[in-house]
Scaffold this motif. Sequence first.
Motif, PDB file in Angstrom:
ATOM      1  N   ASP A   1      -1.956   6.084  -6.404  1.00 24.97           N
ATOM      2  CA  ASP A   1      -2.332   4.682  -6.272  1.00 24.97           C
ATOM      3  C   ASP A   1      -2.014   3.935  -7.557  1.00 24.97           C
ATOM      4  O   ASP A   1      -1.841   4.526  -8.628  1.00 24.97           O
TER       5      ASP A   1
ATOM      6  N   SER B   1      -3.741  -0.566  -4.653  1.00 25.31           N
ATOM      7  CA  SER B   1      -2.955  -0.206  -3.467  1.00 25.31           C
ATOM      8  C   SER B   1      -3.769   0.582  -2.450  1.00 25.31           C
ATOM      9  O   SER B   1      -3.327   0.779  -1.320  1.00 25.31           O
ATOM     10  N   ASN B   2      -4.933   1.038  -2.851  1.00 22.86           N
ATOM     11  CA  ASN B   2      -5.844   1.726  -1.940  1.00 22.86           C
ATOM     12  C   ASN B   2      -7.143   0.926  -1.871  1.00 22.86           C
ATOM     13  O   ASN B   2      -7.913   0.931  -2.825  1.00 22.86           O
TER      14      ASN B   2
ATOM     15  N   ASP C   1       0.808  -1.215   0.000  1.00 24.53           N
ATOM     16  CA  ASP C   1       0.000   0.000   0.000  1.00 24.53           C
ATOM     17  C   ASP C   1       0.846   1.272   0.000  1.00 24.53           C
ATOM     18  O   ASP C   1       0.381   2.337  -0.421  1.00 24.53           O
TER      19      ASP C   1
END
Length: 264
Positions: free
Chosen positions: A176, A201-202, A163
């Motif tokens: 992201d 990643s989010n 993340d």
Amino acid sequence: MEEKKFDTWIELQEYLFNFEKGSIHNRYRSSLAYRGVSNAGYDLKTSLMRLNNKTAEKHLLRNFKKYANTLIKDNDNVWELLAIAQHYGLPTRLLDWSFSPYVALHFATSNSREFNKDGAIWCMDILKVNELLPDKLNEILKDEGSLVFTVDSLKNISLNEFDNLNNNQIEDEDKDFVICLEPPSIDERIINQYAMFTVISNPNKKFDELMDEHPDGIYTKIIIPKELKMEIRDKLDQANISERIIYPGLEGISAWLKRYYTKF
């Protein structure tokens, strides 16, 4: 995002298979992945987002790992945990895709209750998605010589590190990204569906929101007119693309027969 609509089976086929020789191993192989839905009004929101609970992910995964311990080969591999959890219906940040346009067409036309609504297929270019990856992930793909990640290739990266990968690159700070993850072959269902997942990643961001932050060409949405659904459905059945293949076993056979004998 580019949006297209086709009124005939032939036009749709020509578009879905309109890729030339050379981009992948000098063969007629596509760098696209596909996701089909029975209602064009649906968005690309994950099952985790639909819980409307932004802190749920770590609790879901912790408890799933605790109770499903005997099913997980590598207890320390969060990517294997995520793939298995998604496969068995746990809300996750993963979205289901397929390398097969016909599998996507199946999902766009398999819900007989929505034959009166336009369906849709999203076509995503994996090569262009990979251009947005942080350096560390690009290196992993380069070493693997692959377009997509596996649970083993990511095993040394924690979800928290994943993340925050772009936070270490000044030019990409706070941006992201998304990866394409090929799941382990847990059962025939994953194999027959030619399955793939996207992982953002989010966990609180929709795929389409992320892609729309970047130039056009990463993905296209194809609208399947409701008037064309019946023809597509019958031709897929004739080509043996149906529930009995998508979901091997008695469950799939039952679902296929139920739909096949429904009157419209």
